[in-house]
Design an enzyme around this catalytic site. Structure first.
Site, mmCIF file in Angstrom:
data_model
loop_
_atom_site.group_PDB
_atom_site.id
_atom_site.type_symbol
_atom_site.label_atom_id
_atom_site.label_comp_id
_atom_site.label_asym_id
_atom_site.label_seq_id
_atom_site.Cartn_x
_atom_site.Cartn_y
_atom_site.Cartn_z
ATOM 1 N N CYS A 15 0.848 -1.174 0.000
ATOM 2 C CA CYS A 15 0.000 0.000 0.000
ATOM 3 C C CYS A 15 0.892 1.234 0.000
ATOM 4 O O CYS A 15 2.099 1.134 0.140
ATOM 5 C CB CYS A 15 -0.867 -0.022 1.243
ATOM 6 S SG CYS A 15 -1.695 -1.603 1.442
ATOM 7 N N LYS A 50 1.439 -1.616 -9.203
ATOM 8 C CA LYS A 50 2.679 -1.416 -9.937
ATOM 9 C C LYS A 50 3.887 -1.918 -9.150
ATOM 10 O O LYS A 50 4.830 -2.450 -9.706
ATOM 11 C CB LYS A 50 2.832 0.077 -10.252
ATOM 12 C CG LYS A 50 4.054 0.420 -11.071
ATOM 13 C CD LYS A 50 3.908 -0.075 -12.485
ATOM 14 C CE LYS A 50 5.128 0.145 -13.334
ATOM 15 N NZ LYS A 50 5.128 -0.770 -14.494
HETATM 16 O O1 M6R Z 1 9.315 -3.673 -10.121
HETATM 17 P P1 M6R Z 1 9.689 -5.058 -10.537
HETATM 18 O O2 M6R Z 1 10.343 -5.130 -11.865
HETATM 19 O O3 M6R Z 1 10.521 -5.754 -9.489
HETATM 20 O O4 M6R Z 1 8.316 -5.825 -10.630
HETATM 21 C C1 M6R Z 1 8.241 -7.203 -10.888
HETATM 22 C C2 M6R Z 1 6.848 -7.616 -11.266
HETATM 23 O O5 M6R Z 1 5.954 -7.347 -10.243
HETATM 24 C C3 M6R Z 1 6.367 -6.910 -12.531
HETATM 25 O O6 M6R Z 1 7.235 -7.144 -13.594
HETATM 26 C C4 M6R Z 1 4.969 -7.400 -12.940
HETATM 27 O O7 M6R Z 1 5.027 -8.739 -13.315
HETATM 28 C C5 M6R Z 1 4.409 -6.507 -14.053
HETATM 29 N N1 M6R Z 1 3.080 -6.088 -13.717
HETATM 30 C C6 M6R Z 1 4.362 -7.189 -15.371
HETATM 31 O O8 M6R Z 1 3.852 -6.380 -16.368
#
Ligand code: M6R
Length: 577
Positions: free
Chosen positions: A2, A573
């Site tokens: 959050c 995100k």
């Molecule tokens: O911020 P990060 O690259 O560590 O995040 C990893 C995943 O949570 C992120 O890539 C997620 O799978 C996306 N929503 C994919 O589009």
């Protein structure tokens, strides 16, 4: 995962909280709320859904010296008004916003509140009720004592109805940053929510703060801790909705990212890095890559690159890396990829690998993130802010940085490949995707298939499509078809075949015939003339081009289904739990 904000100062507190929450919606957006002092009482305003609705439905006409706010991604307890933060203690004296997870919530409830009925299903409520239970004159000390009982992660901001002048905070394994600007003090999960504070202070794990006219920080033994504010160097990137959605804007921005990466990491077509990274890349015997989601898919691509260099490499998903005993070689190079730099599973893994800290290279888009803060070897993606939950331009940036590492180790100059990619992405943007979108929406089963590196690309394409279209999709190795997946083939199936690898095209053609003879529909993307979309062959960058096509197909499918492409349901995100 959050977002929390606290404010102390002379500005209009509600406006400050609202605008900070809008900036932190990427951390969760299923419900939100704020708490303010009104007539010596703490009043709470909350709603289910987005912050914009909270702002419209609750115009605030009074002033409050302090206030707190929260935007939620439900991890414990369904999405509902009563589970939305801020939360009050039983007798309503204390109000809390919390980011993190109380892992021993059941134990705490059983031990201290046997047979008591809580007002919410959240793990957070137990914290504020424990504070009420153990409260004795000194609230900060009570918070310190209660935090000793909590297993898990937390950043907390608490207000006391009997003390309208101070905010009380605690931090462990979830980010909390204090910002100072004039007579205002902000404390939030994200630097972007600090209203361009010129001075910032990153709270450390197991520290506690009282924020009022003065700021008092206590360490893990409850001793006073000096506070040194640093200048805030964050560039404030204007985020404008000039296109119809952030996701499309960010897909289109990929061409600019190529140019920025070239400008930063190439000198006369030779790849160059800062000295500490050059040193790291000179002395290792095996590569270990760790990431989650899209970033994990970038790790998988790197395996192919290191394979070409005859260097052994292995990829791990962050959530697995943090629970398994990783067997490293004598001199490992550990590459952690995270666009946000805030992913909980990666932070946990990096903390576990503290003995290897000097061998970790972080690839991130956020230079002020928790991971960047912990690590010394950092390669920046230069993608500028990515707002849409579905990662697009940061995947491209990770892929290209890994390719640059490959070129650097191989001592090979860049040729024309980035320019060809640049133009090919432009072509991809101009195609009409209506036909494939209709095929996808009509199908009951959506499969993406490829061999070798194309399978790794299929995984990313499938993730992109499912996260914004909500259609179940699966990626599989086409060589595995006859070992099980062939049973799913019929006229209600669409198979998207990815064929960037010219060496495996004949094998793929055989698989396509097998699929067609089971009446499944086939749509091919790749570097062969049999493909429905023909992509220029850019050697090791061809798979990246196929991902750009899949980003666009996913985007137009989600739009056709009427989904919110930027903020898909149930996601956030930044995955900080
Ligand atoms: O911020 P990060 O690259 O560590 O995040 C990893 C995943 O949570 C992120 O890539 C997620 O799978 C996306 N929503 C994919 O589009």
């Amino acid at each position: 995962m959050c977002g929390i904000i606290g404010y102390h100062g002379l500005e209009k507190t509600s406006d400050i909280l609202y605008s900070s929450l809008l900036k932190m919606e990427y951390r969760g957006y299923d419900s939100c709320g704020i708490a303010l002092f009104k007539n010596n009482k703490v009043s709470i305003y909350k709603n289910i859904g987005r912050v914009s609705k909270l702002v419209t439905n609750n115009p605030i006409t009074f002033d409050s010296l302090i206030g707190i706010g929260h935007t939620r991604w439900a991890s414990c307890g369904e999405v509902s008004l009563r589970n939305a933060h801020p939360l009050k203690s039983f007798n309503k004296q204390f109000t809390l916003v919390h980011n993190g997870v109380v892992e021993n919530v059941e134990y705490l409830k059983e031990k201290y509140f046997h047979d008591v009925i809580f007002n919410t299903d959240t793990d957070s409520e137990v914290i504020i009720c424990l504070i009420e239970k153990f409260y004795h004159e000194d609230l900060l000390k009570t918070i310190f004592q209660v935090c000793k009982l909590i297993e898990g992660s937390y950043s907390l901001i608490i207000i006391d109805e009997n003390d309208p002048n101070n905010l009380y905070c605690a931090k462990n394994k979830a980010p909390l940053i204090i910002g100072k600007k004039g007579f205002s003090t902000y404390v939030a999960s994200d630097i972007q929510a600090l209203h361009d504070s010129p001075l910032i202070y990153h709270m450390e794990d197991l520290t506690f703060a009282k924020i009022g006219k003065d700021i008092i920080i206590k360490d893990q033994f409850f001793n006073d801790k000096d506070i040194f504010f640093m200048p805030n160097l964050i560039e404030n990137e204007p985020i404008k909705m000039k296109d119809e959605s952030y996701m499309l804007k960010e897909i289109y921005e990929q061409q600019e990212v190529i140019q920025r990466l070239k400008a930063k990491y190439l000198i006369h077509n030779e790849v160059t890095f800062q000295d500490n990274i050059k040193n790291l890349l000179q002395d290792f015997d095996e590569v270990f890559l760790i990431g989650c989601g899209t970033s994990y898919h970038a790790c998988l691509i790197a395996e192919e690159f290191f394979n070409k260099l005859n260097i052994p490499s292995r990829s791990y998903v962050g959530s697995e890396a943090s629970i398994n005993n990783l067997l490293f070689s004598k001199k490992p190079l550990i590459i952690v990829i995270s666009q946000s730099g805030e992913t909980h599973d990666l932070i946990k893994t990096v903390d576990l690998l503290s003995n290897y800290k000097n061998r970790i290279l972080l690839i991130t888009n956020e230079k002020h993130s928790s991971l960047a803060f912990k690590l010394d070897h950092v390669l920046l993606m230069e993608a500028q802010k990515e707002v849409a939950v579905a990662s697009t331009k940061t995947y491209l940036a990770s892929y290209l940085l890994l390719y640059f590492i490959y070129l650097y180790i191989k001592k090979e100059p860049l040729k024309q490949e980035l320019d060809i990619l640049y133009h090919a992405i432009g072509n991809a943007q101009s195609i009409d995707y209506t036909h494939i979108v209709e095929m996808i929406i009509k199908a009951k089963k959506i499969m993406l298939m490829g061999r070798g590196i194309d399978y790794k690309v299929a995984l990313e394409g499938s993730l992109k499509l499912k996260e914004i279209s909500y259609l179940p999709t699966e990626a599989y190795l086409s060589g595995e078809l006859k070992h099980g997946t062939m049973a799913l083939m019929d006229e209600e199936t669409i198979v998207i075949g990815l064929m960037s690898n010219v060496n495996t095209i004949n094998l793929m053609k055989g698989n396509i015939e097998e699929i067609k003879s089971r009446k499944a529909n086939v749509y091919l993307l790749g570097c062969d003339k049999i493909c429905d979309v023909f992509c220029v062959d850019i050697s090791m960058l061809s798979p990246l081009l196929l991902v750009v096509y899949m980003q666009l197909i996913s985007y137009y499918t989600a739009k056709a289904l009427g989904n919110n492409v930027d903020f898909p349901r149930n996601l956030a995100k930044s995955v900080t739990v």
